[in-house]
Write a protein that holds these residues in place. Structure first.
Motif, mmCIF file in Angstrom:
data_model
loop_
_atom_site.group_PDB
_atom_site.id
_atom_site.type_symbol
_atom_site.label_atom_id
_atom_site.label_comp_id
_atom_site.label_asym_id
_atom_site.label_seq_id
_atom_site.Cartn_x
_atom_site.Cartn_y
_atom_site.Cartn_z
ATOM 1 N N ALA A 1 31.970 -15.840 22.472
ATOM 2 C CA ALA A 1 32.971 -15.729 21.410
ATOM 3 C C ALA A 1 33.418 -14.287 21.229
ATOM 4 O O ALA A 1 34.607 -14.002 21.013
ATOM 5 N N VAL A 2 32.489 -13.354 21.323
ATOM 6 C CA VAL A 2 32.828 -11.937 21.192
ATOM 7 C C VAL A 2 33.743 -11.501 22.334
ATOM 8 O O VAL A 2 34.767 -10.856 22.134
ATOM 9 N N VAL A 3 33.381 -11.870 23.552
ATOM 10 C CA VAL A 3 34.166 -11.474 24.717
ATOM 11 C C VAL A 3 35.580 -12.061 24.653
ATOM 12 O O VAL A 3 36.559 -11.404 25.011
ATOM 13 N N LEU A 4 35.685 -13.302 24.174
ATOM 14 C CA LEU A 4 36.998 -13.947 24.094
ATOM 15 C C LEU A 4 37.794 -13.506 22.865
ATOM 16 O O LEU A 4 38.942 -13.910 22.698
ATOM 17 N N GLY A 5 37.206 -12.692 22.015
ATOM 18 C CA GLY A 5 37.923 -12.228 20.826
ATOM 19 C C GLY A 5 38.013 -13.265 19.740
ATOM 20 O O GLY A 5 38.959 -13.248 18.937
ATOM 21 N N LEU A 6 37.034 -14.167 19.676
ATOM 22 C CA LEU A 6 37.083 -15.257 18.712
ATOM 23 C C LEU A 6 36.294 -14.977 17.446
ATOM 24 O O LEU A 6 36.156 -15.852 16.600
ATOM 25 N N THR A 7 35.767 -13.758 17.337
ATOM 26 C CA THR A 7 35.047 -13.418 16.111
ATOM 27 C C THR A 7 36.012 -13.104 14.976
ATOM 28 O O THR A 7 35.622 -13.046 13.818
ATOM 29 N N THR A 8 37.278 -12.887 15.337
ATOM 30 C CA THR A 8 38.334 -12.693 14.349
ATOM 31 C C THR A 8 39.352 -13.815 14.513
ATOM 32 O O THR A 8 39.779 -14.097 15.633
ATOM 33 N N GLN A 9 39.723 -14.458 13.425
ATOM 34 C CA GLN A 9 40.671 -15.567 13.509
ATOM 35 C C GLN A 9 42.034 -15.064 13.992
ATOM 36 O O GLN A 9 42.556 -14.061 13.508
ATOM 37 N N ARG A 10 42.608 -15.741 14.972
ATOM 38 C CA ARG A 10 43.921 -15.396 15.519
ATOM 39 C C ARG A 10 44.979 -16.278 14.873
ATOM 40 O O ARG A 10 44.815 -17.497 14.779
ATOM 41 N N ARG A 11 46.054 -15.658 14.434
ATOM 42 C CA ARG A 11 47.106 -16.394 13.732
ATOM 43 C C ARG A 11 48.263 -16.725 14.664
ATOM 44 O O ARG A 11 48.702 -15.879 15.445
ATOM 45 N N VAL A 12 48.740 -17.955 14.533
ATOM 46 C CA VAL A 12 49.689 -18.508 15.496
ATOM 47 C C VAL A 12 50.951 -19.011 14.801
ATOM 48 O O VAL A 12 50.877 -19.638 13.739
ATOM 49 N N VAL A 13 52.105 -18.752 15.430
ATOM 50 C CA VAL A 13 53.385 -19.299 14.988
ATOM 51 C C VAL A 13 53.906 -20.229 16.075
ATOM 52 O O VAL A 13 53.881 -19.881 17.261
ATOM 53 N N ILE A 14 54.342 -21.417 15.683
ATOM 54 C CA ILE A 14 54.891 -22.391 16.633
ATOM 55 C C ILE A 14 56.404 -22.454 16.473
ATOM 56 O O ILE A 14 56.912 -22.635 15.368
ATOM 57 N N VAL A 15 57.126 -22.329 17.579
ATOM 58 C CA VAL A 15 58.582 -22.429 17.568
ATOM 59 C C VAL A 15 58.991 -23.692 18.315
ATOM 60 O O VAL A 15 58.669 -23.858 19.497
ATOM 61 N N GLY A 16 59.679 -24.577 17.623
ATOM 62 C CA GLY A 16 60.070 -25.857 18.196
ATOM 63 C C GLY A 16 59.221 -26.969 17.606
ATOM 64 O O GLY A 16 58.115 -27.221 18.057
ATOM 65 N N ILE A 17 59.749 -27.611 16.562
ATOM 66 C CA ILE A 17 58.943 -28.613 15.856
ATOM 67 C C ILE A 17 59.488 -30.013 16.135
ATOM 68 O O ILE A 17 59.895 -30.751 15.238
ATOM 69 N N GLY A 18 59.530 -30.337 17.424
ATOM 70 C CA GLY A 18 59.829 -31.707 17.837
ATOM 71 C C GLY A 18 58.513 -32.482 17.897
ATOM 72 O O GLY A 18 57.562 -32.160 17.191
ATOM 73 N N ASN A 19 58.465 -33.485 18.769
ATOM 74 C CA ASN A 19 57.235 -34.277 18.873
ATOM 75 C C ASN A 19 56.042 -33.417 19.275
ATOM 76 O O ASN A 19 54.954 -33.525 18.698
ATOM 77 N N LEU A 20 56.248 -32.549 20.280
ATOM 78 C CA LEU A 20 55.163 -31.688 20.736
ATOM 79 C C LEU A 20 54.776 -30.687 19.653
ATOM 80 O O LEU A 20 53.586 -30.478 19.381
ATOM 81 N N GLY A 21 55.764 -30.073 19.033
ATOM 82 C CA GLY A 21 55.480 -29.107 17.974
ATOM 83 C C GLY A 21 54.720 -29.729 16.823
ATOM 84 O O GLY A 21 53.800 -29.124 16.267
ATOM 85 N N HIS A 22 55.102 -30.951 16.438
ATOM 86 C CA HIS A 22 54.375 -31.680 15.401
ATOM 87 C C HIS A 22 52.909 -31.869 15.797
ATOM 88 O O HIS A 22 51.998 -31.643 14.992
ATOM 89 N N ALA A 23 52.706 -32.301 17.032
ATOM 90 C CA ALA A 23 51.339 -32.556 17.495
ATOM 91 C C ALA A 23 50.515 -31.275 17.492
ATOM 92 O O ALA A 23 49.353 -31.263 17.069
ATOM 93 N N LEU A 24 51.113 -30.185 17.938
ATOM 94 C CA LEU A 24 50.394 -28.916 17.971
ATOM 95 C C LEU A 24 50.077 -28.420 16.566
ATOM 96 O O LEU A 24 48.985 -27.903 16.307
ATOM 97 N N ALA A 25 51.022 -28.572 15.649
ATOM 98 C CA ALA A 25 50.807 -28.121 14.274
ATOM 99 C C ALA A 25 49.658 -28.876 13.616
ATOM 100 O O ALA A 25 48.956 -28.328 12.754
#
Length: 235
Positions: A97-121
């Motif tokens: 987790a440390v090596v992958l940088g997962l000790t700090t929460q990463r914030r994500v923005v999704i562009v395109g809220i069609g069927n795939l965007g809905h599923a990802l959100a």
């Protein structure tokens, strides 16, 4: 998943506080980094089953690699296991987790809220893996202003302000191919440094931005090739 451009970092450096000394002192090869999420997935499953230690053979089999490859990869983390005991599941999970940088929460923005965007959100695994979807953007006036997964969809002209106000560093492109480069450019201009795209086309990013691409159709075509070669159909 193909890397179309990974920027100047051919390796991923483990430089966060608390990282093992060996991982901090040198780079982890990109090929090893690509396998670490698989190891972490298996370790999480072992943790869920209350497993305390695991052998290299068990962990390698779960991740689909050889035990020799596993041991080589983990040596970059300074983790060698104990003969006759194996690897401590919790400790190894923390190291990766440390090596992958997962000790700090990463914030994500999704562009395109069609069927795939809905599923990802609504994809709950993001939160489990240390990622938080903090913003949604779409160009369709009929979608803008609606709520998806507890977030209000914003118009493209608010993308830069959204990235700034949420401290998002990763953008996901779930738009049709035609507008993907424009969206990519807007994300870069807004300040994100990592982009995951599902658009079926090649994208260009500057050297300081990492780009990962998921082309489902291409992956299916590769499977079709192997299926034809195995069965002889469609020749």
């Amino acid at each position: 998943m193909d890397t179309q451009r990974t920027g100047p970092r051919a390796h991923a450096r483990a430089a966060e506080p608390g990282a093992p000394a060996r991982a901090r002192s040198r780079d982890v090869p990109a090929a090893t980094v690509a396998r670490l999420p698989g190891y972490l997935r298996v370790l999480h499953a072992l943790t869920a089953d209350d497993v305390v230690t695991t052998s290299s053979e068990e962990l390698a089999a779960g991740a689909g690699v050889t035990s020799a490859q596993l041991r080589k990869d983990l040596s970059f983390l300074g983790s060698y296991g104990r003969r006759g005991v194996g690897y401590d599941v919790q400790h190894l999970s923390e190291q990766i987790a440390v090596v992958l940088g997962l000790t700090t929460q990463r914030r994500v923005v999704i562009v395109g809220i069609g069927n795939l965007g809905h599923a990802l959100a609504n994809y709950s695994v993001f939160a489990e893996r240390g990622f938080a979807v903090v913003g949604l953007v779409d160009a369709d006036p009929g979608v803008v202003g609606t709520a998806v997964a507890g977030l209000v969809v914003r118009p493209p002209e608010e993308l830069a302000a959204l990235v700034s106000s949420t401290d998002a560093t990763i953008g996901i492109i779930a738009t049709p191919a035609a507008g993907a480069q424009e969206v990519c450019d807007a994300l870069v201009a807004a300040g994100v440094v990592g982009i995951l795209t599902f658009a079926p086309r090649s994208l260009r990013v500057p050297a300081h931005v990492d780009l990962r691409a998921v082309d489902v159709a291409s992956e299916l075509q590769i499977l079709a090739f192997h299926d034809r070669r195995r069965t002889g159909t469609g020749a």
